[in-house]
Scaffold this motif. Structure first.
Motif, PDB file in Angstrom:
ATOM      1  N   TYR A  67      16.739  29.856  45.673  1.00 66.07           N
ATOM      2  CA  TYR A  67      15.715  29.478  46.632  1.00 66.07           C
ATOM      3  C   TYR A  67      15.647  30.515  47.750  1.00 66.07           C
ATOM      4  CZ  TYR A  67      15.086  24.824  44.638  1.00 66.07           C
ATOM      5  OH  TYR A  67      14.777  23.783  43.811  1.00 66.07           O
ATOM      6  N   GLY A  70      15.066  29.407  53.714  1.00 64.27           N
ATOM      7  CA  GLY A  70      14.114  28.441  54.260  1.00 64.27           C
ATOM      8  C   GLY A  70      13.782  28.670  55.720  1.00 64.27           C
ATOM      9  N   PHE A 258      11.070  25.998  52.437  1.00 67.56           N
ATOM     10  CA  PHE A 258      10.888  27.123  51.509  1.00 67.56           C
ATOM     11  C   PHE A 258       9.409  27.514  51.359  1.00 67.56           C
ATOM     12  CE2 PHE A 258      14.414  24.431  49.802  1.00 67.56           C
ATOM     13  CZ  PHE A 258      15.460  25.200  50.281  1.00 67.56           C
ATOM     14  N   ASN A 261       8.057  32.680  50.083  1.00 65.88           N
ATOM     15  CA  ASN A 261       8.919  33.071  48.973  1.00 65.88           C
ATOM     16  C   ASN A 261       9.796  34.278  49.315  1.00 65.88           C
ATOM     17  OD1 ASN A 261       7.856  35.699  47.606  1.00 65.88           O
ATOM     18  ND2 ASN A 261       6.001  34.493  47.990  1.00 65.88           N
ATOM     19  N   HIS A 262      10.818  34.465  48.528  1.00 63.92           N
ATOM     20  CA  HIS A 262      11.824  35.500  48.791  1.00 63.92           C
ATOM     21  C   HIS A 262      11.230  36.911  48.719  1.00 63.92           C
ATOM     22  CE1 HIS A 262      15.618  37.546  48.970  1.00 63.92           C
ATOM     23  NE2 HIS A 262      15.553  37.982  47.720  1.00 63.92           N
TER      24      HIS A 262
END
Length: 374
Positions: A67, A70, A258, A261-262
């Motif tokens: 994930y 956040g 979240f 996104n990464h």
């Protein structure tokens, strides 16, 4: 059965008109059978994304099973240093659209009002309408210039937010420093002024009002920025706001976990520090802007000098017909009908060869339409 279910849809949703994005290149290629299509419709950076950002994405691909952060802690740390603010003054969104929705979800109850310029970015009205709020539109003056006295006069006891897009989309006009300072002195202390500065990094005007400077002076403003324009990360959807910590704290409560996104986070950090890419993007835009001005002058067209990466130009004919004609020539622009400007078009500033191709296609189109109209 369907009618039984839909009767419970909230009435405010009946008022929403879906946003119409710029037509994708792939759609035009498929629909018209064209192989060579250029898109000058969505105010994208024609230089493309930062090489550093691309490298950062490649390096992060192995972490896609995790994930994202956040709280976007690393990105907030970098942005705080970049802008000279504290990390608790930052809120990151899945594009500026989401940040706009955060503000309305936080402050707008049914019947409350937001004040917006017109023509301007439609997402302010969308986000307010979702919350059953009312949009008060303030027309821009001659030449699509701001007169902030008009905005001050539009504020009522139900006003919760004033959205100011500067430089403004779709006009490219901007708010001057002295005017914004005077405006902020006039409005009630319980009205939040959100300054949407999506195109801030393209501005060349020395008297442009920097919302961040006014925020640091203690004014009740929130400043919105994005990585979609000059930083060329539109596909990753990442924008942010800078505001007083107490405002950010409440707005953060409507944010989904979240939400960013990464890959967007690591790319944004890299793009923020790619000075070579930043300077190249600015140079290409500045030179392209002047090339378009020269072309419009040659064609005898009125246009609005811009502080952005697009130009609003009056074709003098039906902009929908211009749009369709250019589309058949493999050039995608935006017609002004969506903004309530039936003879105007908005064209993004492209690479030199794209700008020249657009001007040639526009000249041919206008000659045909004017001849047909006689």
């Amino acid at each position: 059965m369907t009618d039984t279910i839909t009767k419970h849809v909230r009435p405010s949703l009946q008022q929403i008109k879906p946003y119409i994005p710029g037509k994708p290149i792939a759609d035009v290629q498929r629909e018209l059978g064209l192989a060579d299509v250029i898109k000058l419709a969505s105010n994208e950076n024609p230089v493309g994304p930062s090489p550093r950002a691309q490298a950062a994405i490649q390096a992060a691909l192995a972490d896609l099973h995790r994930y994202p952060d956040g709280g976007q802690l690393e990105l907030k740390k970098e942005l705080a240093t970049y802008h000279g603010v504290s990390e608790d003054m930052l809120l990151i969104g899945n594009g500026s659209d989401e940040v706009i929705s955060f503000f309305c979800a936080t402050f707008v109850e049914p019947g409350d009002e937001i004040v917006v310029p017109t023509p301007s970015f439609s997402e302010y009205t969308f986000a307010s309408t979702v919350m059953a709020g009312k949009t008060v539109e303030v027309p821009l003056r001659e030449g699509f210039e701001y007169d902030l006295n008009d905005f001050a006069d539009a504020i009522t006891e139900r006003t919760r937010i004033v959205f100011l897009c500067s430089p403004n989309n779709p006009t490219g006009t901007y708010i001057r420093q002295a005017d914004l300072e005077s405006f902020l002195q006039r409005i009630p202390a319980d009205v939040l002024v959100v300054i949407d500065e999506a195109y801030n990094e393209y501005v060349e005007a020395p008297d442009y009002a920097q919302g961040l400077d006014l925020l640091k002076k203690g004014h009740n403003v929130a400043v919105m920025r994005t990585f979609s324009k000059l930083f060329a990360l539109a596909a990753l959807r990442i924008g942010y706001t800078i505001a007083k910590p107490e405002i950010v704290s409440f707005v953060n409560r409507v944010r989904e976990p979240f939400n960013v996104n990464h890959l967007a986070q690591v790319a944004a950090i890299a793009a923020l520090h790619d000075e070579e890419h930043i300077q190249l993007s600015r140079r290409v835009n500045s030179e392209g802007k002047r090339a378009l001005y020269a072309g419009f002058d040659r064609l005898g067209l009125r246009y609005i000098p811009t502080e952005t990466n697009f130009v609003l130009v009056d074709t003098g004919v039906d902009s929908k017909e211009v749009f369709q004609s250019l589309l058949r020539k493999g050039v995608i622009i935006r017609d002004g009908a969506f903004f309530g400007l039936p003879t105007w078009i908005r064209v993004s500033i492209g690479l030199p060869e794209e700008n020249e191709r657009f001007l040639q296609a526009l000249e041919t189109t206008l000659h045909r339409l004017r001849t047909t109209a006689r």
